[in-house]
Design a protein around this motif. Structure first.
Motif, short mmCIF file in Angstrom:
data_model
loop_
_atom_site.label_atom_id
_atom_site.label_comp_id
_atom_site.label_asym_id
_atom_site.label_seq_id
_atom_site.Cartn_x
_atom_site.Cartn_y
_atom_site.Cartn_z
N SER A 120 -0.51 -13.61 -17.00
CA SER A 120 0.41 -12.49 -16.89
C SER A 120 -0.30 -11.16 -17.07
O SER A 120 0.18 -10.12 -16.60
CB SER A 120 1.53 -12.62 -17.93
N ARG A 121 -1.46 -11.18 -17.72
CA ARG A 121 -2.23 -9.96 -17.93
C ARG A 121 -3.30 -9.75 -16.89
O ARG A 121 -4.03 -8.77 -16.94
CB ARG A 121 -2.86 -9.98 -19.33
N GLY A 122 -3.43 -10.72 -15.95
CA GLY A 122 -4.35 -10.53 -14.84
C GLY A 122 -5.68 -11.24 -14.96
O GLY A 122 -6.53 -11.08 -14.08
N SER A 123 -5.88 -12.01 -16.02
CA SER A 123 -7.11 -12.79 -16.12
C SER A 123 -7.09 -13.90 -15.08
O SER A 123 -6.07 -14.55 -14.89
CB SER A 123 -7.24 -13.40 -17.51
N THR A 146 -9.41 -14.82 -3.63
CA THR A 146 -9.01 -13.90 -4.69
C THR A 146 -7.52 -14.06 -4.97
O THR A 146 -6.70 -13.95 -4.05
CB THR A 146 -9.29 -12.44 -4.29
N ILE A 147 -7.20 -14.32 -6.24
CA ILE A 147 -5.81 -14.42 -6.65
C ILE A 147 -5.39 -13.10 -7.29
O ILE A 147 -6.17 -12.48 -8.02
CB ILE A 147 -5.58 -15.61 -7.61
N SER A 148 -4.18 -12.68 -7.00
CA SER A 148 -3.65 -11.46 -7.59
C SER A 148 -2.14 -11.62 -7.76
O SER A 148 -1.55 -12.57 -7.22
CB SER A 148 -3.97 -10.24 -6.73
N ARG A 149 -1.53 -10.70 -8.49
CA ARG A 149 -0.08 -10.80 -8.69
C ARG A 149 0.53 -9.42 -8.87
O ARG A 149 -0.14 -8.48 -9.29
CB ARG A 149 0.27 -11.70 -9.89
#
Length: 120
Positions: free
Chosen positions: A52-55, A67-70
């Motif tokens: 949830s914090r982007g790690s 590349t994974i992102s959200r």
């Protein structure tokens, strides 16, 4: 509550695709969001994880190419796939751990899968 993937398709080796996965319904919060894949005759394998914090964490076979992102505001996770190889051919599944309220425990949520086919 559901996850809906999109963006799969047929691409030549060396090409790129971007997968999207949107969570909708009664969602209070989403913890980790992941992408898995399953090739014919093989077990489902973890491709990438984002907290949830982007790690982020990646499988060794995709490191440097995917590349994974959200976007937490949109409850959406993405998977940018570059330099695709025929061995990346699989059904890609989105997965999330979520809470439907502050008081409920984390629960599993899976998408229906989207086919990615990489031709040589």
């Amino acid at each position: 509550v559901q996850l809906v993937e999109s963006g799969g398709g047929l691409v030549q080796a060396g090409g790129s695709l971007r997968l999207s996965c949107v969570a909708s319904g009664s969602i209070y919060s989403i913890d980790d969001m992941d992408w898995y894949r399953q090739a014919p005759g093989k077990q489902r394998e973890l491709v990438a994880v984002i907290s949830s914090r982007g790690s982020t964490t990646y499988a060794g076979s995709v490191t440097g190419r995917f590349t994974i992102s959200r976007d937490n505001a949109k409850n959406t996770v993405y998977l940018q796939m570059n330099s695709l190889k025929p061995e990346d051919t699989a059904v890609y599944y989105c997965h999330a751990m979520y809470r439907s309220s502050y008081f409920t425990a984390l629960d599993d949520l899976w998408g229906q899968g989207t086919q990615v086919t990489v031709s040589s």
